[in-house]
Design an enzyme around this catalytic site. Structure first.
Site, PDB file in Angstrom:
ATOM      1  CB  SER A 223      27.360  19.614  19.303  1.00 53.38           C
ATOM      2  OG  SER A 223      26.083  19.810  19.834  1.00 53.38           O
TER       3      SER A 223
ATOM      4  CE  LYS B 237      23.394  17.448  22.148  1.00 53.61           C
ATOM      5  NZ  LYS B 237      24.309  17.306  20.469  1.00 53.61           N
TER       6      LYS B 237
ATOM      7  CB  SER C  55      22.215  21.474  20.950  1.00 57.74           C
ATOM      8  OG  SER C  55      22.230  19.900  19.938  1.00 57.74           O
TER       9      SER C  55
END
Length: 302
Positions: free
Chosen positions: A133, A77, A74
């Site tokens: 997240s 992101k 993640s």
């Protein structure tokens, strides 16, 4: 110095640092130390891929296989957020699409608890994506800003090229294993540069520094409270972000930044552990302690 002046100075420093690093990072990083333990006063880092750098210039201070490609979960992101913030209009309404459900379910993704049909602003969705997240938030933003997820991924890769991230590639907006666990990848050196670019934007810095964020219920959405997945924020004095990451292929990863005594350090650790996020947090702590206070760390270096 006013806040606006401080932001301008930091943006200028980041632009200069990224330009210099694009030409020199390979040679400099390869020459940097790559110790494996603490016997000689070096940080005891478990991650096989790691870098600690000066947060203002981007100069690497400690590296281990920092230019080796690896999945980062993640942490992808951060690029999703950067593309959205560079696009602007972050107070526009975004509807959470129905297709977010099979997207999240296919990989057992972490979510912000969003429900299809909810309408939040892009700004609120940035909080939902970066703090807990939320893959559902990342998907919703990409669908809106692409427009369409595939077009948005194209923008992510184009931005990576613009930043000179030659060893970074995205196939998913959240860093999920689509189509394979290694399809989205980067390096610690590239992620440090990505982190610097994102942290130069005040809105991004404000979001990732928050341990918790609450959104009251509104006309188009429910009440939401999101807790930050980054344990370093509440356990390390001076920590101000940036982003956790984990998948089966990536292990537990962390892109991090901290400030002490007017000095800023930024770093990335990939695959610190296959089973524990605490390992990535401890790796970051080891590097920061060394950088701020070690005999060959940043304070000695200055």
């Amino acid at each position: 110095m006013t806040y606006r002046t401080m932001v301008t100075v930091r943006r200028t420093a980041v632009v200069i640092a990224l330009s210099l690093t694009a030409m020199l990072s390979g040679a400099v990083a390869d020459a940097a130390p790559a110790p494996s333990g603490s016997a000689s006063g070096q940080p005891a880092v478990l991650a096989p891929f790691a870098e600690l750098a000066d947060g203002t210039t981007g100069a690497p201070l400690w590296t281990r296989a920092a230019q080796t490609r690896a999945p980062m979960g993640s942490i992808a992101k951060v690029m999703t957020a950067l593309v959205v913030l560079q696009s602007g209009d972050i107070d526009r309404p975004v509807t959470v699409p129905q297709s977010v459900i099979p997207y999240d379910n296919a990989a057992g993704a972490s979510t912000a608890g969003l429900v299809p049909g909810e309408v939040l602003t892009a700004r609120q969705l940035l909080y939902a994506m970066l703090i807990p997240s939320g893959c559902d938030a990342a998907y919703s933003l990409a669908a809106s800003y692409g427009p369409g997820v595939d077009a948005f991924i194209g923008k992510m890769n184009a931005t990576a090229q613009q930043l000179g991230l030659a060893d970074t590639h995205f196939t998913d907006v959240s860093g999920l294993p689509y189509p394979t666990g290694n399809s989205t990848y980067s390096t610690p050196a590239d992620l440090v540069r990505l982190g610097m670019a994102a942290m130069a934007i005040p809105a991004f810095r404000d979001i990732v520094s928050l341990p918790i964020y609450h959104v009251d219920a509104g006309p188009g959405h429910r009440d939401h409270t999101w807790q930050n997945s980054d344990a370093l924020l509440t356990s390390y004095p001076g920590a101000i972000g940036i982003k956790t990451g984990s998948t089966n292929a990536a292990g537990y990863c962390l892109l991090f930044e901290a400030v002490r005594g007017g000095h800023t350090l930024i770093g990335a650790v990939l695959d610190s552990s296959a089973v524990s996020g605490a390992a990535a947090t401890d790796d970051a702590r080891q590097l920061l302690d060394w950088g701020f206070g070690g005999p060959f760390g940043l304070l000695g270096y200055l």
